[in-house]
Design a protein around this motif. Structure first.
Motif, short mmCIF file in Angstrom:
data_model
loop_
_atom_site.label_atom_id
_atom_site.label_comp_id
_atom_site.label_asym_id
_atom_site.label_seq_id
_atom_site.Cartn_x
_atom_site.Cartn_y
_atom_site.Cartn_z
N TRP A 17 -16.29 5.14 -12.78
CA TRP A 17 -15.81 6.69 -12.10
C TRP A 17 -16.46 7.76 -12.58
N ALA A 89 -13.47 -1.39 -6.54
CA ALA A 89 -13.19 -0.29 -6.35
C ALA A 89 -14.31 0.93 -6.90
N PHE A 93 -16.32 3.23 -4.43
CA PHE A 93 -16.31 4.83 -4.88
C PHE A 93 -17.80 5.30 -4.82
N THR A 131 -9.29 4.53 -0.38
CA THR A 131 -9.22 3.13 -0.43
C THR A 131 -9.67 2.77 -1.53
N ALA A 132 -10.70 3.33 -2.30
CA ALA A 132 -11.36 3.21 -3.65
C ALA A 132 -10.23 3.51 -4.56
N PHE A 133 -9.45 4.46 -4.38
CA PHE A 133 -8.33 4.82 -5.45
C PHE A 133 -7.38 4.02 -5.56
N TRP A 134 -6.83 3.56 -4.22
CA TRP A 134 -6.04 2.46 -4.11
C TRP A 134 -6.35 1.09 -4.79
N LEU A 135 -7.66 0.73 -4.58
CA LEU A 135 -8.23 -0.57 -5.32
C LEU A 135 -8.03 -0.32 -6.83
N TRP A 136 -8.48 1.03 -7.38
CA TRP A 136 -8.32 1.17 -8.71
C TRP A 136 -7.01 0.99 -9.25
#
Length: 195
Positions: A17, A89, A93, A131-136
């Motif tokens: 990240w 993620a 990202f 969406t990327a942060f939800w996956l994280w």
């Protein structure tokens, strides 16, 4: 798969990240901000999210399991699923940052010469960064066998998301008007054909 490997994957997720974001943050800083929704509320939301996705899980990793009362039995299959979600993620990202280019900002900002990005990863999803942060957050819950540290990402980021997404869309409507309205009508917030 072992608990140590699962923790290492979480640390690699955080490092990945940072690598993705650092490059794009430097580029976007050179483009002046035209309008911004920064303020105490935005700062509080960012700190809550940082606490859930960063501070609490890193404290868990660094201390070997704090808080101990929230531990549960490590499940290798669950951790392997966490690895796959962490990879997804980071890919999401990276694609989001690449598509946004100089338009990217950590906060709710509209930059000079800001263009509405509707191609690539943005074709069907208006907020792939979220969406990327939800996956994280889901990867964190799967990788760290601790109810408190594992779920803190879902809670922390959830507060940021629900406290911010409506304001962000209103800002985009103000900046781009009918162009954004039309984009909203043919795209989804987070998951194509779902939400």
């Amino acid at each position: 798969m072992t608990p140590a490997i699962a923790k290492a994957v979480f640390l690699l997720l955080a490092a990945g990240w940072y690598v993705v974001r650092f490059k794009h943050a430097r580029k976007s800083r050179r483009t002046p901000i035209l309008s911004s929704a920064r303020g105490p509320r935005e700062t509080a939301l960012l700190l809550i999210s940082l606490t859930g996705l960063g501070i609490i899980p890193l404290l868990y990793v660094a201390t070997g399991g704090f808080p101990r009362f929230a531990r549960y039995t490590f499940n290798p299959a669950q951790a392997w699923l966490g690895v796959l979600v962490a990879i997804a993620a980071l890919v999401m990202f990276h694609l989001t940052h690449r598509a946004l280019g100089r338009n990217w900002s950590v906060s709710l900002d509209v930059r000079e010469s800001h263009k509405l990005v509707t191609g690539g990863i943005y074709r069907r999803v208006r907020h792939p960064m979220y969406t990327a942060f939800w996956l994280w957050a889901v990867a964190q819950a799967l990788l760290l066998p601790n109810w408190f540290a594992g779920l803190s990402g879902i809670v922390g980021f959830g507060i940021l998301f629900f406290g911010r997404v409506g304001r962000e869309e209103q800002m985009m409507l103000t900046s781009f008007g009918d162009e954004y309205r039309e984009y909203m009508s043919r795209s989804y917030r987070l998951i194509p054909w779902v939400y």
